[in-house]
Design an enzyme around this catalytic site. Structure first.
Site, mmCIF file in Angstrom:
data_model
loop_
_atom_site.group_PDB
_atom_site.id
_atom_site.type_symbol
_atom_site.label_atom_id
_atom_site.label_comp_id
_atom_site.label_asym_id
_atom_site.label_seq_id
_atom_site.Cartn_x
_atom_site.Cartn_y
_atom_site.Cartn_z
ATOM 1 N N ARG A 170 0.842 -1.198 0.000
ATOM 2 C CA ARG A 170 0.000 0.000 0.000
ATOM 3 C C ARG A 170 0.875 1.245 0.000
ATOM 4 N NH1 ARG A 170 -4.953 2.201 2.766
ATOM 5 N NH2 ARG A 170 -5.049 4.278 1.838
ATOM 6 N N ARG A 219 -7.159 0.733 -3.727
ATOM 7 C CA ARG A 219 -6.024 0.380 -2.877
ATOM 8 C C ARG A 219 -5.859 -1.125 -2.816
ATOM 9 N NH1 ARG A 219 -9.021 3.482 1.576
ATOM 10 N NH2 ARG A 219 -9.225 4.688 -0.260
ATOM 11 N N ASP A 232 -6.436 -1.825 2.852
ATOM 12 C CA ASP A 232 -6.751 -0.711 3.738
ATOM 13 C C ASP A 232 -7.138 -1.309 5.081
ATOM 14 O OD1 ASP A 232 -7.292 1.937 4.554
ATOM 15 O OD2 ASP A 232 -9.412 1.713 4.063
ATOM 16 N N ASP A 251 -8.328 -0.197 8.858
ATOM 17 C CA ASP A 251 -8.817 0.900 9.686
ATOM 18 C C ASP A 251 -9.025 0.411 11.109
ATOM 19 O OD1 ASP A 251 -8.990 2.867 7.678
ATOM 20 O OD2 ASP A 251 -10.988 2.190 7.085
#
Length: 170
Positions: free
Chosen positions: A82, A92, A95, A97
């Protein structure tokens, strides 16, 4: 401490990228992966001219403080290729989070907890509720109530994927 992590990808092989991230999290000495949701296909959110995403949520037990865990998630993203040079909400390879960390409510320049938009995102709420139907978003209330407030047409854009042989739960 219990933390919840959102995973998403839409470049390369998104399913493999999600499972690779899960494997890297599993190997970290400060993290014990308790469970992860099924995978969900979701329409892009924000910037819509891109491939569909694959999303999941993981529940981990960790001895890492929130900012340490965030740094670890960023390391995993870099290890999987990434880069953050692209557009916000753009395509992407992976990811990760940090959605919630031990019910902490935090607002800083580096991290906001709970994740500031998790209560608006079907691709977070569905897998989260799969793992914990009674999940409470700190300061916002029940995740199920948040999902119920989202328009049905938006919920239709998120669908479960069939399990694959790569699934680490198998």
């Amino acid at each position: 401490m219990i933390a919840w992590i959102g995973l998403g990808a839409n470049l390369g092989d998104p399913v493999r990228n999600i499972y690779s991230a899960i494997s890297l999290l599993r190997r970290h000495p400060g993290i014990r992966l308790e469970s992860h949701s099924s995978l969900y296909r979701s329409e892009p959110w924000g910037m819509c001219e891109q491939p569909a995403f694959v999303n999941a949520v993981a529940r981990v037990e960790t001895r890492l403080e929130a900012l340490q865990l965030l740094a670890t998630l960023l390391d995993v993203e870099r290890e999987l290729g990434r880069t953050r040079a692209g557009l916000r909400w753009g395509p992407r390879v992976i990811d990760l989070d940090l959605l919630s960390h031990d019910n902490l409510v935090l607002q800083s320049t580096r991290l906001e907890l709970p994740h500031p938009r998790m209560h608006q995102r079907v691709f977070v709420l569905l897998p989260l509720l799969e793992l914990d139907p009674h999940f409470e978003i700190p300061g916002l209330g029940r995740a199920a109530d948040c999902l119920a407030r989202i328009e049905p047409r938006e919920r239709r854009g998120v669908t479960p994927l069939a399990p694959t042989p790569e699934d680490p739960k198998r």
